[in-house]
Design an enzyme around this catalytic site. Structure first.
Site, PDB file in Angstrom:
ATOM      1  N   THR A  56     -20.070  -3.139  -5.905  1.00  0.00           N
ATOM      2  CA  THR A  56     -20.903  -2.756  -7.061  1.00  0.00           C
ATOM      3  C   THR A  56     -22.326  -2.495  -6.580  1.00  0.00           C
ATOM      4  O   THR A  56     -23.029  -1.671  -7.146  1.00  0.00           O
ATOM      5  CB  THR A  56     -20.926  -3.843  -8.159  1.00  0.00           C
ATOM      6  OG1 THR A  56     -21.273  -5.080  -7.581  1.00  0.00           O
ATOM      7  CG2 THR A  56     -19.586  -3.966  -8.841  1.00  0.00           C
ATOM      8  N   ILE A  60     -10.621  -0.971  -2.511  1.00  0.00           N
ATOM      9  CA  ILE A  60      -9.836   0.204  -2.099  1.00  0.00           C
ATOM     10  C   ILE A  60     -10.760   1.360  -1.705  1.00  0.00           C
ATOM     11  O   ILE A  60     -10.318   2.487  -1.549  1.00  0.00           O
ATOM     12  CB  ILE A  60      -8.908   0.656  -3.256  1.00  0.00           C
ATOM     13  CG1 ILE A  60      -9.720   0.979  -4.520  1.00  0.00           C
ATOM     14  CG2 ILE A  60      -7.849  -0.405  -3.541  1.00  0.00           C
ATOM     15  CD1 ILE A  60      -8.890   1.563  -5.659  1.00  0.00           C
ATOM     16  N   ASP A  61     -12.061   1.049  -1.532  1.00  0.00           N
ATOM     17  CA  ASP A  61     -13.048   2.122  -1.380  1.00  0.00           C
ATOM     18  C   ASP A  61     -13.322   2.539   0.064  1.00  0.00           C
ATOM     19  O   ASP A  61     -14.067   3.489   0.303  1.00  0.00           O
ATOM     20  CB  ASP A  61     -14.370   1.708  -2.054  1.00  0.00           C
ATOM     21  CG  ASP A  61     -14.846   0.317  -1.603  1.00  0.00           C
ATOM     22  OD1 ASP A  61     -14.746   0.010  -0.393  1.00  0.00           O
ATOM     23  OD2 ASP A  61     -15.300  -0.457  -2.461  1.00  0.00           O
ATOM     24  N   HIS A  91      -5.007  -4.330  -1.476  1.00  0.00           N
ATOM     25  CA  HIS A  91      -4.689  -3.407  -2.571  1.00  0.00           C
ATOM     26  C   HIS A  91      -4.680  -1.949  -2.108  1.00  0.00           C
ATOM     27  O   HIS A  91      -4.777  -1.037  -2.933  1.00  0.00           O
ATOM     28  CB  HIS A  91      -5.678  -3.605  -3.727  1.00  0.00           C
ATOM     29  CG  HIS A  91      -5.615  -4.971  -4.345  1.00  0.00           C
ATOM     30  ND1 HIS A  91      -6.567  -5.445  -5.213  1.00  0.00           N
ATOM     31  CD2 HIS A  91      -4.705  -5.974  -4.217  1.00  0.00           C
ATOM     32  CE1 HIS A  91      -6.249  -6.689  -5.585  1.00  0.00           C
ATOM     33  NE2 HIS A  91      -5.124  -7.028  -4.993  1.00  0.00           N
ATOM     34  N   CYS A 115       8.269   8.359   3.285  1.00  0.00           N
ATOM     35  CA  CYS A 115       8.204   8.258   4.751  1.00  0.00           C
ATOM     36  C   CYS A 115       6.887   7.671   5.246  1.00  0.00           C
ATOM     37  O   CYS A 115       6.748   7.415   6.438  1.00  0.00           O
ATOM     38  CB  CYS A 115       8.470   9.616   5.408  1.00  0.00           C
ATOM     39  SG  CYS A 115       7.114  10.791   5.223  1.00  0.00           S
ATOM     40  N   CYS A 126       5.627  15.732  -0.229  1.00  0.00           N
ATOM     41  CA  CYS A 126       5.580  15.576   1.233  1.00  0.00           C
ATOM     42  C   CYS A 126       6.251  16.767   1.927  1.00  0.00           C
ATOM     43  O   CYS A 126       7.392  17.099   1.621  1.00  0.00           O
ATOM     44  CB  CYS A 126       6.278  14.283   1.620  1.00  0.00           C
ATOM     45  SG  CYS A 126       6.309  13.968   3.384  1.00  0.00           S
ATOM     46  N   SER A 170     -14.038 -12.843  -8.226  1.00  0.00           N
ATOM     47  CA  SER A 170     -13.960 -13.942  -9.182  1.00  0.00           C
ATOM     48  C   SER A 170     -12.814 -14.880  -8.813  1.00  0.00           C
ATOM     49  O   SER A 170     -12.641 -15.925  -9.425  1.00  0.00           O
ATOM     50  CB  SER A 170     -13.786 -13.382 -10.591  1.00  0.00           C
ATOM     51  OG  SER A 170     -12.708 -12.474 -10.575  1.00  0.00           O
ATOM     52  N   ASN A 218     -20.903 -15.330  -4.989  1.00  0.00           N
ATOM     53  CA  ASN A 218     -20.543 -14.478  -6.125  1.00  0.00           C
ATOM     54  C   ASN A 218     -21.612 -14.632  -7.198  1.00  0.00           C
ATOM     55  O   ASN A 218     -22.145 -15.726  -7.382  1.00  0.00           O
ATOM     56  CB  ASN A 218     -19.170 -14.918  -6.671  1.00  0.00           C
ATOM     57  CG  ASN A 218     -18.550 -13.875  -7.582  1.00  0.00           C
ATOM     58  OD1 ASN A 218     -18.505 -12.695  -7.242  1.00  0.00           O
ATOM     59  ND2 ASN A 218     -18.090 -14.285  -8.744  1.00  0.00           N
ATOM     60  N   ILE A 276     -25.073 -10.287  -3.141  1.00  0.00           N
ATOM     61  CA  ILE A 276     -24.462 -10.416  -1.814  1.00  0.00           C
ATOM     62  C   ILE A 276     -25.367  -9.852  -0.717  1.00  0.00           C
ATOM     63  O   ILE A 276     -25.642 -10.528   0.280  1.00  0.00           O
ATOM     64  CB  ILE A 276     -23.091  -9.715  -1.796  1.00  0.00           C
ATOM     65  CG1 ILE A 276     -22.149 -10.450  -2.751  1.00  0.00           C
ATOM     66  CG2 ILE A 276     -22.514  -9.671  -0.387  1.00  0.00           C
ATOM     67  CD1 ILE A 276     -20.856  -9.717  -3.029  1.00  0.00           C
TER      68      ILE A 276
HETATM   69 ZN    ZN Z   1       7.492  11.933   3.245  1.00  0.00          ZN
END
Ligand code: ZN
Length: 247
Positions: free
Chosen positions: A26, A101-102, A119, A130, A152, A194, A218, A236
């Site tokens: 964030t 996931i960034d 994640h 695959c 794919c 959290s 946190n 942080i």
């Molecule tokens: Zn594939």
């Protein structure tokens, strides 16, 4: 000062693990999806089985992805990411376990082998059959032209961003690596989470039960604060920056 106490604990550790949640990102302008006013209040999450079963759901998922790209695609690592990268580089931190996931830990210079993504990763896509990796640029271009869904070239499987969706099982290899790293550490620093989403939130408990020291950094209190050796309710980047002298 709590920052001094943190610096001291890092100094004394031989092998630390850092665990990160949305709160570290964030500070790079990426919204916390689960926070009030976050994306999940506006949209129902698309469940993995619905994504597989329906082309309409897959189109909706790619539309949202393109919408989210304006924030995730433009974000860069902040001071918190830089301090973590420096602790990895110096050998103090063995692994970074992340719920994010960034891709900002990679962007801060940490090698892939030191990062465990619970994640997945939203900065590229993968074939669900695959496992072949696909970059987002060409997929997004084709989708914008006529909403055609990516297939794919290798096996004709369904391509999806490399994230773990709601209803999709946790990645076994990453869970095993995270547990192994946690059991090998003598200091576990959880930041920006959290600590309510299981099984990820179990790692601080595994570390503590195994004799490691536990630090929780946190903005808001967490449900595991009473277990921790040190709790810091602060920003942080600023807190880590002051503890380490890194800008
Ligand atoms: Zn594939």
């Amino acid at each position: 000062m709590a920052q001094n106490e943190l610096a001291q604990m890092i100094e004394e550790a031989q092998r630390a693990v850092v665990f990160t949640g949305a709160g570290i990102s964030t500070e790079s302008g990426i919204p916390d999806f689960r926070s009030p006013g976050g994306v999940w209040e506006k949209y129902q999450p698309i469940m993995f089985d619905d994504f597989l079963a329906s082309e309409d759901m897959r189109r909706e998922s790619w539309r949202r992805k393109i919408g989210a790209e304006k924030t995730i695609g433009a974000a860069t690592p902040n001071r918190g990411h830089r301090v973590v990268a420096s602790l990895v580089k110096s050998g103090k931190v063995s692994h970074v376990i992340t719920q994010n996931i960034d891709g900002l830990h990679q962007a801060s210079g940490i090698p892939d082998k030191r990062i465990i993504e619970l994640h997945g990763n939203a900065t590229y896509a993968k074939c669900l059959d695959c496992g072949r990796r696909y970059e987002l640029g060409p997929i997004v271009e084709a989708f914008k032209a006529d909403e055609s869904l990516p297939i794919c070239d290798h096996c004709e499987g369904i391509i999806k961003t490399a994230t773990i969706s709601f209803g999709q099982s946790m990645p076994e290899a990453e869970m095993a690596r995270a547990e192994e790293a946690t059991l090998a550490c003598d200091l576990f620093i959880a930041m920006g989470s959290s600590l309510v989403v299981y099984p990820a939130a179990g790692f601080p408990l595994i570390a503590k039960d195994n004799g490691a020291r536990l630090v929780i950094l946190n903005r808001e209190p967490t449900s595991l604060d009473s277990m921790a050796d040190l709790v810091l309710n602060s920003e942080i980047g600023e807190t880590l920056g002051e503890a380490s002298g890194i800008e």
